[in-house]
Scaffold this active site. Structure first.
Site, PDB file in Angstrom:
ATOM      1  N   GLY A   1       0.782  -1.223   0.000  1.00 27.61           N
ATOM      2  CA  GLY A   1       0.000   0.000   0.000  1.00 27.61           C
ATOM      3  C   GLY A   1       0.814   1.273   0.000  1.00 27.61           C
TER       4      GLY A   1
ATOM      5  N   ASP B   1       2.859   4.503  -1.013  1.00 24.87           N
ATOM      6  CA  ASP B   1       2.895   5.409  -2.161  1.00 24.87           C
ATOM      7  C   ASP B   1       3.637   6.672  -1.767  1.00 24.87           C
ATOM      8  OD1 ASP B   1       1.003   7.403  -1.075  1.00 24.87           O
ATOM      9  OD2 ASP B   1      -0.548   5.903  -1.430  1.00 24.87           O
TER      10      ASP B   1
ATOM     11  N   TYR C   1      -3.430  -0.906   6.685  1.00 20.95           N
ATOM     12  CA  TYR C   1      -4.801  -0.983   6.193  1.00 20.95           C
ATOM     13  C   TYR C   1      -5.742  -1.332   7.349  1.00 20.95           C
ATOM     14  CZ  TYR C   1      -3.587  -0.753   1.206  1.00 20.95           C
ATOM     15  OH  TYR C   1      -3.178  -0.340  -0.037  1.00 20.95           O
TER      16      TYR C   1
ATOM     17  N   LYS D   1      -1.069  -0.669 -12.690  1.00 26.11           N
ATOM     18  CA  LYS D   1      -0.874   0.687 -12.186  1.00 26.11           C
ATOM     19  C   LYS D   1       0.394   0.754 -11.348  1.00 26.11           C
ATOM     20  CE  LYS D   1      -3.647   2.787  -9.124  1.00 26.11           C
ATOM     21  NZ  LYS D   1      -4.961   3.264  -8.672  1.00 26.11           N
TER      22      LYS D   1
ATOM     23  N   LYS E   1       2.821   3.226  -8.781  1.00 29.48           N
ATOM     24  CA  LYS E   1       2.893   4.383  -7.902  1.00 29.48           C
ATOM     25  C   LYS E   1       4.114   5.228  -8.262  1.00 29.48           C
ATOM     26  CE  LYS E   1      -0.662   3.375  -5.258  1.00 29.48           C
ATOM     27  NZ  LYS E   1      -1.815   4.248  -5.054  1.00 29.48           N
TER      28      LYS E   1
ATOM     29  N   ASP F   1       0.117   6.751 -10.679  1.00 30.27           N
ATOM     30  CA  ASP F   1      -0.650   7.321  -9.567  1.00 30.27           C
ATOM     31  C   ASP F   1       0.304   8.050  -8.628  1.00 30.27           C
ATOM     32  OD1 ASP F   1      -2.288   7.864  -7.436  1.00 30.27           O
ATOM     33  OD2 ASP F   1      -2.869   5.786  -7.045  1.00 30.27           O
TER      34      ASP F   1
ATOM     35  N   GLU G   1      -3.114   9.562 -11.979  1.00 32.48           N
ATOM     36  CA  GLU G   1      -4.124   9.577 -10.920  1.00 32.48           C
ATOM     37  C   GLU G   1      -3.694  10.498  -9.789  1.00 32.48           C
ATOM     38  OE1 GLU G   1      -5.987   6.217  -7.912  1.00 32.48           O
ATOM     39  OE2 GLU G   1      -5.374   5.659  -9.936  1.00 32.48           O
TER      40      GLU G   1
ATOM     41  N   GLU H   1     -10.774   8.976  -5.260  1.00 27.14           N
ATOM     42  CA  GLU H   1     -10.742   8.188  -4.025  1.00 27.14           C
ATOM     43  C   GLU H   1     -10.771   9.088  -2.791  1.00 27.14           C
ATOM     44  OE1 GLU H   1      -6.481   6.651  -2.821  1.00 27.14           O
ATOM     45  OE2 GLU H   1      -6.701   6.478  -4.988  1.00 27.14           O
TER      46      GLU H   1
ATOM     47  N   ASP I   1     -15.482   5.807  -4.683  1.00 32.16           N
ATOM     48  CA  ASP I   1     -14.986   5.030  -3.551  1.00 32.16           C
ATOM     49  C   ASP I   1     -16.179   4.662  -2.676  1.00 32.16           C
ATOM     50  OD1 ASP I   1     -12.195   4.560  -1.824  1.00 32.16           O
ATOM     51  OD2 ASP I   1     -13.965   4.877  -0.584  1.00 32.16           O
TER      52      ASP I   1
ATOM     53  N   HIS J   1     -12.025   3.175  -7.419  1.00 30.00           N
ATOM     54  CA  HIS J   1     -10.906   2.919  -6.518  1.00 30.00           C
ATOM     55  C   HIS J   1     -11.268   1.716  -5.649  1.00 30.00           C
ATOM     56  CE1 HIS J   1      -9.046   3.749  -2.406  1.00 30.00           C
ATOM     57  NE2 HIS J   1      -8.015   3.519  -3.190  1.00 30.00           N
TER      58      HIS J   1
ATOM     59  N   GLY K   1      -9.137  -1.879  -3.326  1.00 33.38           N
ATOM     60  CA  GLY K   1      -7.961  -2.250  -2.553  1.00 33.38           C
ATOM     61  C   GLY K   1      -8.265  -2.161  -1.071  1.00 33.38           C
TER      62      GLY K   1
ATOM     63  N   GLU L   1     -10.317  -1.269 -10.133  1.00 27.71           N
ATOM     64  CA  GLU L   1      -9.047  -1.570  -9.470  1.00 27.71           C
ATOM     65  C   GLU L   1      -9.148  -2.845  -8.642  1.00 27.71           C
ATOM     66  OE1 GLU L   1      -5.582   0.780  -6.971  1.00 27.71           O
ATOM     67  OE2 GLU L   1      -7.661   1.476  -6.779  1.00 27.71           O
TER      68      GLU L   1
END
Length: 437
Positions: A23, A25, A33, A217, A219, A247, A273, A302, A325, A352, A354, A383
């Site tokens: 996750g 970025d 998460y 995609k 990052k 993104d 993005e 998102e 989202d 969005h 994940g 996604e």
């Protein structure tokens, strides 16, 4: 439908994904998460499950906001809520005192989404249908009655919304049959988190290609030279004909975004993005205009906190891909409004997903969009991130890089109780172990 809600519980559930940089970025370097996880109990034993997604710290604040909304929900019957769902949505978002903390954005709106997601899950379970099928089987007037049109009638009226849905009735059954057979096209973000080393990127791309993935995609946004190197690596791995997206997760100023993405244009990304602040509508419009000659679109949503923001993004031609989202907006009700506005402006929706449960939730919305609103798969994909699905009772099913329609009743966001207890913060076993290291 006579189920009376007698209790609401909410728990802080966190997964230590930062340990392995899942996750990561350019803006969120160490996400754990997490979710504010809501359970509604009824007097007849049926339960509804909902959540909103967070990144670790602060989940306890969302939990407090959910608890502050609980009194508006407990004591109501499901029939009472869904017979005037627009009114119930307005009740949650317009409390005379709580509204000051939003309105319809930030922590209070995340909490609203968690509560409403649980109500929609309860409704779908009471009908014995997965949520997407509950929506697909509604008539246009009933769908529209769930939407709060306040602040968007200058772009979309109730009549226009009904007309869009009525027009899409043609071919609806064929599209539903198609989805049951083929599923909805997906893209993967799991191969190229910013914190992953090159060898891991290569291995993940190789595995994904073998599994049928064609849309990837990456990052970007922390270091330009590193982005050039990583995008070159990914493009070489996936070949010239597969789809690449990039993104930046809000990292740049407007001029910086235009310059940076222009340098990455040789890798032929379909979109950039979140190139700048998610609230900067005119900045996104300027970036869109500057990048159009390069064939690069702008995607965002998102962190777009309500239907009014989406309205303005669409009015300003500030985005070429709408990213709804399921937890940032006010649940299904508000997402329906955005899907209909996006269709009116002929901008494709690419949700969005994940996080924790976002894939499970948003698959229902995008199936409804195709079957009952857009009737198109042109430039559309949803996604997918391959983390944490094992913690759900009805995890997503991916076949040949497509989301297969869920079959179980509800909104697919019930978590396994053992997983909830193990990951509850801070008393769960995972966190006791993690904090003792």
């Amino acid at each position: 439908m006579l189920h009376k809600i007698i209790n609401l519980t909410v728990r802080d559930v966190r997964f230590p994904t930062s340990v392995e940089q899942h996750g990561s970025d350019a803006m969120h370097t160490d996400p754990d998460y997490s979710a504010a996880y809501v359970v509604l109990d009824t007097d007849r034993g049926l339960r509804g499950f909902g959540l909103t997604f967070t990144l670790g710290k602060g989940t306890e604040i969302v939990v407090c906001a959910v608890e502050a909304l609980a009194a508006l929900v407990v004591g109501k019957s499901l029939q009472e809520i869904v017979s005037d769902f627009r009114g119930f949505y307005r009740l949650l978002t317009s409390d005379g005192q709580m509204r000051w903390l939003g309105p319809e954005k930030g922590v209070t709106h995340l909490a609203t989404a968690a509560v409403l997601n649980a109500v929609w899950d309860l409704w779908a379970r009471s009908e014995g249908k997965p949520l997407w099928k509950l929506l697909v089987d509604m008539d246009p007037e009933q769908i529209v009655s769930c939407i709060d049109f306040r602040y968007i009638t200058d772009v979309l009226t109730e009549k226009e919304a009904v007309d869009i849905l009525v027009k899409a009735q043609e071919g609806k059954q064929q599209r539903e049959d198609q989805m049951q057979k083929e599923g909805y096209p997906a893209y993967t973000t799991s191969c190229a988190w910013l914190g992953y080393p090159d060898q891991q990127l290569k291995q993940l791309c190789t595995d994904a290609l073998k599994s049928g993935w064609t849309k990837f995609k990456v990052k970007v946004g922390a270091d330009l030279e590193d982005d050039i190197r990583r995008c070159r690596l990914i493009r070489q791995m996936i070949g010239p004909n597969n789809t690449l997206m990039i993104d930046a997760n809000q990292r740049w100023d407007v001029a910086e975004a235009i310059s940076w993405v222009s340098r990455l244009s040789e890798f032929k990304p379909l979109w950039i993005e979140e190139p700048t602040s998610p609230d900067d509508i005119l900045g996104h419009a300027a970036i869109s205009k500057a990048l159009a000659p390069l064939g690069i679109g702008v995607a965002t949503g998102e962190q777009c906190h309500n239907r009014v923001m989406f309205k303005q993004f669409l009015q300003a031609s500030a985005l070429q891909f709408v990213q709804i989202d399921s937890c940032r907006l006010g649940s299904v009700n508000e997402n329906l409004a955005v899907l209909l506005m996006a269709h009116k402006f002929q901008v494709p929706v690419c949700p969005h997903a994940g996080g924790v449960g976002l894939c499970e939730l948003v698959q229902h919305l995008i199936l409804f969009d195709y079957i009952c609103v857009s009737a198109s798969l042109d430039s559309r994909m949803c996604e997918y991130v391959d983390h944490l699905h094992k913690h759900f009772t009805s995890p997503v099913v991916i076949q040949d890089a497509h989301y297969m329609p869920p079959k179980d009743p509800g909104y697919s966001c019930e978590m396994l109780e053992a997983s909830v207890q193990k990951h509850q913060y801070p008393e769960g076993d995972v966190w006791k172990l993690h904090m003792n290291k």
